[in-house]
Motif scaffolding. Structure first.
Motif, PDB file in Angstrom:
ATOM      1  N   PRO A  91       0.791  -1.234   0.000  1.00 25.73           N
ATOM      2  CA  PRO A  91       0.000   0.000   0.000  1.00 25.73           C
ATOM      3  C   PRO A  91       0.824   1.287   0.000  1.00 25.73           C
ATOM      4  O   PRO A  91       0.508   2.223  -0.735  1.00 25.73           O
ATOM      5  CB  PRO A  91      -0.847  -0.107   1.271  1.00 25.73           C
ATOM      6  CG  PRO A  91      -0.948  -1.580   1.530  1.00 25.73           C
ATOM      7  CD  PRO A  91       0.358  -2.146   1.075  1.00 25.73           C
ATOM      8  N   ARG A  92       1.883   1.339   0.807  1.00 25.45           N
ATOM      9  CA  ARG A  92       2.648   2.592   0.884  1.00 25.45           C
ATOM     10  C   ARG A  92       3.353   2.895  -0.433  1.00 25.45           C
ATOM     11  O   ARG A  92       3.354   4.035  -0.907  1.00 25.45           O
ATOM     12  CB  ARG A  92       3.666   2.513   2.030  1.00 25.45           C
ATOM     13  CG  ARG A  92       4.444   3.796   2.208  1.00 25.45           C
ATOM     14  CD  ARG A  92       5.261   3.797   3.474  1.00 25.45           C
ATOM     15  NE  ARG A  92       5.989   5.047   3.618  1.00 25.45           N
ATOM     16  CZ  ARG A  92       6.626   5.417   4.707  1.00 25.45           C
ATOM     17  NH1 ARG A  92       6.607   4.645   5.775  1.00 25.45           N
ATOM     18  NH2 ARG A  92       7.268   6.561   4.753  1.00 25.45           N
ATOM     19  N   THR A  93       3.966   1.884  -1.028  1.00 26.93           N
ATOM     20  CA  THR A  93       4.663   2.088  -2.291  1.00 26.93           C
ATOM     21  C   THR A  93       3.672   2.402  -3.405  1.00 26.93           C
ATOM     22  O   THR A  93       3.907   3.298  -4.230  1.00 26.93           O
ATOM     23  CB  THR A  93       5.499   0.843  -2.642  1.00 26.93           C
ATOM     24  OG1 THR A  93       6.379   0.561  -1.547  1.00 26.93           O
ATOM     25  CG2 THR A  93       6.307   1.060  -3.893  1.00 26.93           C
ATOM     26  N   ALA A  94       2.564   1.684  -3.440  1.00 26.35           N
ATOM     27  CA  ALA A  94       1.546   1.937  -4.466  1.00 26.35           C
ATOM     28  C   ALA A  94       1.002   3.360  -4.336  1.00 26.35           C
ATOM     29  O   ALA A  94       0.788   4.041  -5.350  1.00 26.35           O
ATOM     30  CB  ALA A  94       0.422   0.912  -4.343  1.00 26.35           C
ATOM     31  N   ARG A  95       0.778   3.805  -3.127  1.00 24.25           N
ATOM     32  CA  ARG A  95       0.262   5.171  -2.919  1.00 24.25           C
ATOM     33  C   ARG A  95       1.275   6.220  -3.381  1.00 24.25           C
ATOM     34  O   ARG A  95       0.915   7.240  -3.971  1.00 24.25           O
ATOM     35  CB  ARG A  95      -0.094   5.383  -1.450  1.00 24.25           C
ATOM     36  CG  ARG A  95      -0.771   6.724  -1.171  1.00 24.25           C
ATOM     37  CD  ARG A  95      -1.334   6.793   0.236  1.00 24.25           C
ATOM     38  NE  ARG A  95      -0.331   6.523   1.257  1.00 24.25           N
ATOM     39  CZ  ARG A  95      -0.266   5.411   1.989  1.00 24.25           C
ATOM     40  NH1 ARG A  95      -1.153   4.432   1.805  1.00 24.25           N
ATOM     41  NH2 ARG A  95       0.675   5.256   2.894  1.00 24.25           N
ATOM     42  N   PHE A  96       2.558   5.973  -3.132  1.00 24.76           N
ATOM     43  CA  PHE A  96       3.611   6.894  -3.556  1.00 24.76           C
ATOM     44  C   PHE A  96       3.560   7.100  -5.071  1.00 24.76           C
ATOM     45  O   PHE A  96       3.587   8.237  -5.558  1.00 24.76           O
ATOM     46  CB  PHE A  96       4.974   6.337  -3.137  1.00 24.76           C
ATOM     47  CG  PHE A  96       6.156   7.115  -3.646  1.00 24.76           C
ATOM     48  CD1 PHE A  96       6.557   8.287  -3.025  1.00 24.76           C
ATOM     49  CD2 PHE A  96       6.874   6.663  -4.742  1.00 24.76           C
ATOM     50  CE1 PHE A  96       7.654   8.998  -3.496  1.00 24.76           C
ATOM     51  CE2 PHE A  96       7.976   7.368  -5.226  1.00 24.76           C
ATOM     52  CZ  PHE A  96       8.366   8.543  -4.598  1.00 24.76           C
ATOM     53  N   TYR A  97       3.472   6.004  -5.807  1.00 28.23           N
ATOM     54  CA  TYR A  97       3.472   6.125  -7.268  1.00 28.23           C
ATOM     55  C   TYR A  97       2.121   6.613  -7.797  1.00 28.23           C
ATOM     56  O   TYR A  97       2.066   7.335  -8.801  1.00 28.23           O
ATOM     57  CB  TYR A  97       3.899   4.808  -7.909  1.00 28.23           C
ATOM     58  CG  TYR A  97       5.386   4.580  -7.771  1.00 28.23           C
ATOM     59  CD1 TYR A  97       6.287   5.317  -8.534  1.00 28.23           C
ATOM     60  CD2 TYR A  97       5.899   3.665  -6.861  1.00 28.23           C
ATOM     61  CE1 TYR A  97       7.660   5.137  -8.405  1.00 28.23           C
ATOM     62  CE2 TYR A  97       7.276   3.482  -6.717  1.00 28.23           C
ATOM     63  CZ  TYR A  97       8.144   4.222  -7.492  1.00 28.23           C
ATOM     64  OH  TYR A  97       9.502   4.056  -7.360  1.00 28.23           O
ATOM     65  N   ALA A  98       1.037   6.249  -7.142  1.00 33.20           N
ATOM     66  CA  ALA A  98      -0.271   6.781  -7.549  1.00 33.20           C
ATOM     67  C   ALA A  98      -0.310   8.292  -7.353  1.00 33.20           C
ATOM     68  O   ALA A  98      -0.849   9.026  -8.199  1.00 33.20           O
ATOM     69  CB  ALA A  98      -1.386   6.106  -6.754  1.00 33.20           C
ATOM     70  N   ASP A  99       0.274   8.774  -6.262  1.00 32.91           N
ATOM     71  CA  ASP A  99       0.313  10.221  -6.019  1.00 32.91           C
ATOM     72  C   ASP A  99       1.144  10.930  -7.079  1.00 32.91           C
ATOM     73  O   ASP A  99       0.798  12.030  -7.523  1.00 32.91           O
ATOM     74  CB  ASP A  99       0.876  10.511  -4.629  1.00 32.91           C
ATOM     75  CG  ASP A  99      -0.084  10.151  -3.508  1.00 32.91           C
ATOM     76  OD1 ASP A  99      -1.271   9.884  -3.796  1.00 32.91           O
ATOM     77  OD2 ASP A  99       0.365  10.125  -2.330  1.00 32.91           O
ATOM     78  N   ARG A 100       2.231  10.302  -7.492  1.00 31.29           N
ATOM     79  CA  ARG A 100       3.051  10.891  -8.563  1.00 31.29           C
ATOM     80  C   ARG A 100       2.232  10.990  -9.855  1.00 31.29           C
ATOM     81  O   ARG A 100       2.259  12.016 -10.542  1.00 31.29           O
ATOM     82  CB  ARG A 100       4.299  10.041  -8.809  1.00 31.29           C
ATOM     83  CG  ARG A 100       5.387  10.175  -7.755  1.00 31.29           C
ATOM     84  CD  ARG A 100       6.537   9.211  -8.049  1.00 31.29           C
ATOM     85  NE  ARG A 100       7.030   9.364  -9.412  1.00 31.29           N
ATOM     86  CZ  ARG A 100       7.996  10.210  -9.773  1.00 31.29           C
ATOM     87  NH1 ARG A 100       8.575  10.979  -8.861  1.00 31.29           N
ATOM     88  NH2 ARG A 100       8.397  10.264 -11.036  1.00 31.29           N
ATOM     89  N   LEU A 101       1.504   9.929 -10.175  1.00 26.16           N
ATOM     90  CA  LEU A 101       0.683   9.958 -11.386  1.00 26.16           C
ATOM     91  C   LEU A 101      -0.409  11.007 -11.273  1.00 26.16           C
ATOM     92  O   LEU A 101      -0.702  11.720 -12.238  1.00 26.16           O
ATOM     93  CB  LEU A 101       0.080   8.575 -11.642  1.00 26.16           C
ATOM     94  CG  LEU A 101      -0.848   8.478 -12.858  1.00 26.16           C
ATOM     95  CD1 LEU A 101      -0.115   8.837 -14.146  1.00 26.16           C
ATOM     96  CD2 LEU A 101      -1.458   7.086 -12.945  1.00 26.16           C
ATOM     97  N   ALA A 102      -1.014  11.116 -10.101  1.00 19.65           N
ATOM     98  CA  ALA A 102      -2.095  12.083  -9.901  1.00 19.65           C
ATOM     99  C   ALA A 102      -1.620  13.516 -10.135  1.00 19.65           C
ATOM    100  O   ALA A 102      -2.390  14.364 -10.594  1.00 19.65           O
ATOM    101  CB  ALA A 102      -2.675  11.946  -8.501  1.00 19.65           C
ATOM    102  N   GLU A 103      -0.351  13.787  -9.837  1.00 23.69           N
ATOM    103  CA  GLU A 103       0.178  15.128 -10.073  1.00 23.69           C
ATOM    104  C   GLU A 103       0.300  15.430 -11.560  1.00 23.69           C
ATOM    105  O   GLU A 103       0.080  16.561 -11.987  1.00 23.69           O
ATOM    106  CB  GLU A 103       1.541  15.284  -9.401  1.00 23.69           C
ATOM    107  CG  GLU A 103       1.484  15.387  -7.894  1.00 23.69           C
ATOM    108  CD  GLU A 103       2.858  15.584  -7.284  1.00 23.69           C
ATOM    109  OE1 GLU A 103       3.789  15.996  -8.011  1.00 23.69           O
ATOM    110  OE2 GLU A 103       2.998  15.335  -6.070  1.00 23.69           O
TER     111      GLU A 103
END
Length: 198
Positions: free
Chosen positions: A66-78
């Motif tokens: 979850p933590r790693t997935a959220r990190f990359y999802a947040d990058r994509l969201a930007e």
């Protein structure tokens, strides 16, 4: 500047894990340089930053950290907030365990054959032809590495991926798998250290 592995593993400066990583400065530096080259290159070239972050969000979502997935999802969201919903739907459609693949029926490893999920993009229109092909290839590399063959590379080429782009995509998937395993190991060490000191 952020060290991504330290961030994802929750390593604090001057902590025992920080000192542990300091014992391998070259490994630490090379892991960060690989992240920089694959995820934040000065010149993206034939694979856009959005494509890189979308593949990263997809691959880390498949690994279910979850933590790693959220990190990359947040990058994509930007970079591409409108794409994030489609990527999440693809992660849901592609999530499974593994590895999968087939060995020859008369071979010594036949008993290890496991068919498993054969993922195809749920909504290629939302992703676009290039990302749909990239996600299918990434899923193959994560869950069916022993089955990858020239026809899979042709599928990428048919979706407008150049040879250079295919190499970059494969390197990205391999790096993310490596990063996730390193982070998981460091977290486990951290938890063990806390258990022995509490």
């Amino acid at each position: 500047m952020i060290d991504v592995i330290d961030h994802l593993a929750g390593i604090e400066p001057d902590s025992p894990l920080d000192h542990l990583r300091e014992q391998r400065p070259d490994a630490r530096e090379h892991a960060q340089r690989a992240f920089d080259a694959l995820l934040t290159p000065d010149v993206p070239g034939e694979v856009s930053l959005v494509e890189r972050d979308a593949v990263a969000a997809f691959v880390t979502g498949l690994h279910q950290d979850p933590r790693t997935a959220r990190f990359y999802a947040d990058r994509l969201a930007e970079l591409a907030p409108d794409l994030l919903g489609a990527v999440r739907l693809e992660i849901e459609a592609a999530s499974t365990t593994g590895p999968y693949g087939s060995y020859p029926a008369d071979g010594p490893l036949a008993a290890e054959s496991d068919e498993g999920l054969r993922y195809r993009a749920r909504d290629p229109e939302a992703l676009g032809i290039r990302l749909a092909a990239a996600f299918e290839h990434a899923h193959l590399l994560v869950f069916r590495p022993r089955e990858a063959d020239p026809k899979d590379l042709r599928a990428l080429a048919d979706a407008d991926w150049s040879d250079t782009g295919i190499v970059t995509l494969s390197q990205l998937v391999a790096f993310l798998s490596f990063q996730i395993r390193v982070v998981a190991g460091l977290r486990l060490l951290g938890a063990t250290q806390k258990g022995t000191t509490s």
